[in-house]
Design an enzyme around this catalytic site. Structure first.
Site, PDB file in Angstrom:
ATOM      1  N   ASP A 135       0.838  -1.206   0.000  1.00 10.09           N
ATOM      2  CA  ASP A 135       0.000   0.000   0.000  1.00 10.09           C
ATOM      3  C   ASP A 135       0.874   1.258   0.000  1.00 10.09           C
ATOM      4  O   ASP A 135       1.975   1.256   0.561  1.00 10.09           O
ATOM      5  CB  ASP A 135      -0.898  -0.026   1.250  1.00 10.09           C
ATOM      6  CG  ASP A 135      -2.113   0.866   1.105  1.00 10.09           C
ATOM      7  OD1 ASP A 135      -2.281   1.487   0.038  1.00 10.09           O
ATOM      8  OD2 ASP A 135      -2.896   0.953   2.066  1.00 10.09           O
ATOM      9  N   GLY A 136       0.367   2.305  -0.631  1.00 11.44           N
ATOM     10  CA  GLY A 136       1.049   3.605  -0.564  1.00 11.44           C
ATOM     11  C   GLY A 136       1.713   4.051  -1.857  1.00 11.44           C
ATOM     12  O   GLY A 136       2.406   5.069  -1.881  1.00 11.44           O
ATOM     13  N   ASN A 137       1.464   3.319  -2.948  1.00  7.75           N
ATOM     14  CA  ASN A 137       2.083   3.709  -4.231  1.00  7.75           C
ATOM     15  C   ASN A 137       1.609   5.085  -4.686  1.00  7.75           C
ATOM     16  O   ASN A 137       2.399   5.892  -5.176  1.00  7.75           O
ATOM     17  CB  ASN A 137       1.719   2.705  -5.329  1.00  7.75           C
ATOM     18  CG  ASN A 137       2.287   1.329  -5.082  1.00  7.75           C
ATOM     19  OD1 ASN A 137       3.152   1.174  -4.227  1.00  7.75           O
ATOM     20  ND2 ASN A 137       1.820   0.351  -5.817  1.00  7.75           N
ATOM     21  N   GLY A 138       0.300   5.330  -4.541  1.00  8.64           N
ATOM     22  CA  GLY A 138      -0.276   6.606  -4.982  1.00  8.64           C
ATOM     23  C   GLY A 138       0.312   7.776  -4.202  1.00  8.64           C
ATOM     24  O   GLY A 138       0.707   8.788  -4.789  1.00  8.64           O
ATOM     25  N   ARG A 139       0.381   7.612  -2.881  1.00 10.39           N
ATOM     26  CA  ARG A 139       0.930   8.699  -2.046  1.00 10.39           C
ATOM     27  C   ARG A 139       2.410   8.942  -2.335  1.00 10.39           C
ATOM     28  O   ARG A 139       2.874  10.066  -2.358  1.00 10.39           O
ATOM     29  CB  ARG A 139       0.728   8.354  -0.551  1.00 10.39           C
ATOM     30  CG  ARG A 139      -0.646   8.723  -0.046  1.00 10.39           C
ATOM     31  CD  ARG A 139      -0.962   8.035   1.249  1.00 10.39           C
ATOM     32  NE  ARG A 139      -1.340   6.645   1.033  1.00 10.39           N
ATOM     33  CZ  ARG A 139      -1.462   5.741   1.996  1.00 10.39           C
ATOM     34  NH1 ARG A 139      -1.212   6.080   3.243  1.00 10.39           N
ATOM     35  NH2 ARG A 139      -1.825   4.512   1.723  1.00 10.39           N
ATOM     36  N   HIS A 174       3.048   2.940  -8.887  1.00 11.67           N
ATOM     37  CA  HIS A 174       2.855   1.497  -9.085  1.00 11.67           C
ATOM     38  C   HIS A 174       4.074   0.891  -9.779  1.00 11.67           C
ATOM     39  O   HIS A 174       4.507  -0.208  -9.452  1.00 11.67           O
ATOM     40  CB  HIS A 174       1.602   1.235  -9.935  1.00 11.67           C
ATOM     41  CG  HIS A 174       0.323   1.654  -9.262  1.00 11.67           C
ATOM     42  ND1 HIS A 174       0.061   1.393  -7.949  1.00 11.67           N
ATOM     43  CD2 HIS A 174      -0.771   2.326  -9.730  1.00 11.67           C
ATOM     44  CE1 HIS A 174      -1.142   1.871  -7.633  1.00 11.67           C
ATOM     45  NE2 HIS A 174      -1.655   2.452  -8.692  1.00 11.67           N
ATOM     46  N   GLU A 192     -12.345  -4.630  -5.020  1.00 12.04           N
ATOM     47  CA  GLU A 192     -12.775  -3.237  -4.903  1.00 12.04           C
ATOM     48  C   GLU A 192     -11.954  -2.316  -5.816  1.00 12.04           C
ATOM     49  O   GLU A 192     -12.437  -1.266  -6.244  1.00 12.04           O
ATOM     50  CB  GLU A 192     -12.642  -2.757  -3.447  1.00 12.04           C
ATOM     51  CG  GLU A 192     -13.617  -3.419  -2.467  1.00 12.04           C
ATOM     52  CD  GLU A 192     -13.233  -4.839  -2.026  1.00 12.04           C
ATOM     53  OE1 GLU A 192     -12.097  -5.268  -2.301  1.00 12.04           O
ATOM     54  OE2 GLU A 192     -14.091  -5.526  -1.429  1.00 12.04           O
ATOM     55  N   TRP A 250     -11.348  -2.602  -8.816  1.00 15.68           N
ATOM     56  CA  TRP A 250     -11.949  -2.444 -10.141  1.00 15.68           C
ATOM     57  C   TRP A 250     -12.684  -1.111 -10.238  1.00 15.68           C
ATOM     58  O   TRP A 250     -12.941  -0.624 -11.339  1.00 15.68           O
ATOM     59  CB  TRP A 250     -12.926  -3.588 -10.459  1.00 15.68           C
ATOM     60  CG  TRP A 250     -12.260  -4.902 -10.744  1.00 15.68           C
ATOM     61  CD1 TRP A 250     -12.320  -6.018  -9.980  1.00 15.68           C
ATOM     62  CD2 TRP A 250     -11.434  -5.243 -11.867  1.00 15.68           C
ATOM     63  NE1 TRP A 250     -11.582  -7.038 -10.550  1.00 15.68           N
ATOM     64  CE2 TRP A 250     -11.038  -6.592 -11.706  1.00 15.68           C
ATOM     65  CE3 TRP A 250     -10.984  -4.542 -13.003  1.00 15.68           C
ATOM     66  CZ2 TRP A 250     -10.215  -7.245 -12.633  1.00 15.68           C
ATOM     67  CZ3 TRP A 250     -10.159  -5.207 -13.920  1.00 15.68           C
ATOM     68  CH2 TRP A 250      -9.789  -6.531 -13.732  1.00 15.68           C
ATOM     69  N   ARG A 275     -11.548   1.766  -9.383  1.00 14.64           N
ATOM     70  CA  ARG A 275     -10.629   2.909  -9.587  1.00 14.64           C
ATOM     71  C   ARG A 275     -10.812   3.456 -11.010  1.00 14.64           C
ATOM     72  O   ARG A 275     -11.368   2.777 -11.875  1.00 14.64           O
ATOM     73  CB  ARG A 275      -9.188   2.449  -9.383  1.00 14.64           C
ATOM     74  CG  ARG A 275      -8.916   2.153  -7.933  1.00 14.64           C
ATOM     75  CD  ARG A 275      -7.442   1.988  -7.652  1.00 14.64           C
ATOM     76  NE  ARG A 275      -7.252   1.829  -6.217  1.00 14.64           N
ATOM     77  CZ  ARG A 275      -6.109   1.956  -5.592  1.00 14.64           C
ATOM     78  NH1 ARG A 275      -5.023   2.242  -6.268  1.00 14.64           N
ATOM     79  NH2 ARG A 275      -6.028   1.807  -4.291  1.00 14.64           N
ATOM     80  N   LEU A 317      10.767 -21.183  -3.906  1.00 17.31           N
ATOM     81  CA  LEU A 317       9.855 -20.168  -3.371  1.00 17.31           C
ATOM     82  C   LEU A 317       8.548 -20.237  -4.147  1.00 17.31           C
ATOM     83  O   LEU A 317       8.558 -20.336  -5.373  1.00 17.31           O
ATOM     84  CB  LEU A 317      10.452 -18.760  -3.520  1.00 17.31           C
ATOM     85  CG  LEU A 317       9.483 -17.605  -3.213  1.00 17.31           C
ATOM     86  CD1 LEU A 317       9.221 -17.484  -1.715  1.00 17.31           C
ATOM     87  CD2 LEU A 317      10.025 -16.273  -3.734  1.00 17.31           C
ATOM     88  N   ARG A 367       1.611  -4.909   6.273  1.00 18.68           N
ATOM     89  CA  ARG A 367       0.911  -3.885   5.483  1.00 18.68           C
ATOM     90  C   ARG A 367       1.716  -2.593   5.582  1.00 18.68           C
ATOM     91  O   ARG A 367       2.061  -2.140   6.673  1.00 18.68           O
ATOM     92  CB  ARG A 367      -0.520  -3.646   5.970  1.00 18.68           C
ATOM     93  CG  ARG A 367      -1.215  -2.608   5.084  1.00 18.68           C
ATOM     94  CD  ARG A 367      -2.711  -2.550   5.261  1.00 18.68           C
ATOM     95  NE  ARG A 367      -3.285  -1.662   4.246  1.00 18.68           N
ATOM     96  CZ  ARG A 367      -4.559  -1.659   3.883  1.00 18.68           C
ATOM     97  NH1 ARG A 367      -5.393  -2.498   4.437  1.00 18.68           N
ATOM     98  NH2 ARG A 367      -4.992  -0.824   2.951  1.00 18.68           N
TER      99      ARG A 367
END
Ligand code: FPP
Length: 231
Positions: free
Chosen positions: A16-20, A33, A63, A65, A67, A127, A179
């Site tokens: 989380d946090g790519n946009g910011r 991203h 959710e 989708w 955007r 892995l 997260r």
């Protein structure tokens, strides 16, 4: 057990946090991203180095989708490109690649690429890299219940029986969930599978989450005492 020995078998990350991160630099969200993709690579390499058996990443929720169309298309394109660019890394490191989610919503091209990459890396076991794409925890429970009822008419549902129908069947439950970006919630991720998972939250934004930050999370996990409801 030595601290360094307590390596979780399955680490899962809500990236989380790519946009910011992009906004802080005056850039478009997709720039974040794209940089986030580099963090994915760094974490995959580090997971291999540390002997982690399963690394799973929440890449796109049901959710998401909702955007803006350009961002959704950009993310799907990034995903396609990542699969094509990273396949040599999977071969080199013995990585089995898997995607879990509602494939019905993905483009045919992306679905074909995913299926191809899953099949050509199927024999690897160093892995397991599991990408959650078009996934939500509630969707998973509902599809599992529906499949259970269809295949076991009249039978009462029990938790072991249902487990086999979850989209994650065969994959151990996560030991550690990370997260990034300061948000402290599950956001409809693996609701069923995280019953006894340790949570680790950090303010670091995903594009800045690399080896050092990953190690910090592993150190925090090593100090946790897990009792699974026992004393
Ligand atoms: C959350 O940040 C991030 C996503 C919804 C997408 C994650 C995708 C990648 C890192 C691309 C590459 C992925 C793979 C598996 C190769 P956000 O957009 O919600 O950020 P914000 O909360 O700051 O707006």
């Amino acid at each position: 057990m030595e601290m360094a020995d307590r390596i979780p078998e399955h680490v899962t990350i809500i990236m989380d946090g790519n946009g910011r991160w992009a906004k802080q630099r005056g850039e478009e969200r997709l720039f974040g991203h794209s940089e986030g993709k580099e963090s994915v690579r760094a974490c995959v390499e580090y997971a291999v180095e540390k002997g982690i058996k399963y690394l799973s990443l929440f890449a796109f929720s049901e959710e998401n989708w909702n955007r803006p169309r350009a961002e959704v298309e950009g993310l799907m394109h990034l995903m396609l490109k990542a699969i094509m660019d990273e396949t040599p890394l999977f071969h080199k490191n013995g990585i089995r690649f898997r995607v879990i989610g509602d494939f019905g919503k993905l483009s045919r091209e992306l679905r074909n690429r995913i299926e191809e990459c899953m099949s050509i890396t199927e024999m690897y076991e160093r892995l397991n890299l599991v990408i959650f794409l078009s996934y939500s925890g509630k969707w998973d429970i509902v599809q599992a219940v529906n499949r259970f009822m269809k295949e076991n008419p009249g039978k009462e549902i029990d938790s072991c029986g249902l487990e086999k129908y979850m989209a994650t069947a065969g994959i151990p439950d996560p030991d550690l969930l990370i997260r990034t970006s300061g948000e402290e919630r599950l956001s409809n991720y693996m609701l069923w599978q995280t019953a006894y998972t340790e949570f680790y939250f950090t303010d670091v934004l995903w594009p800045d989450f690399r080896k050092t930050e990953f190690q910090r999370a592993l150190d925090a996990f090593a100090k946790r005492e897990r009792r699974f409801g026992r004393v």
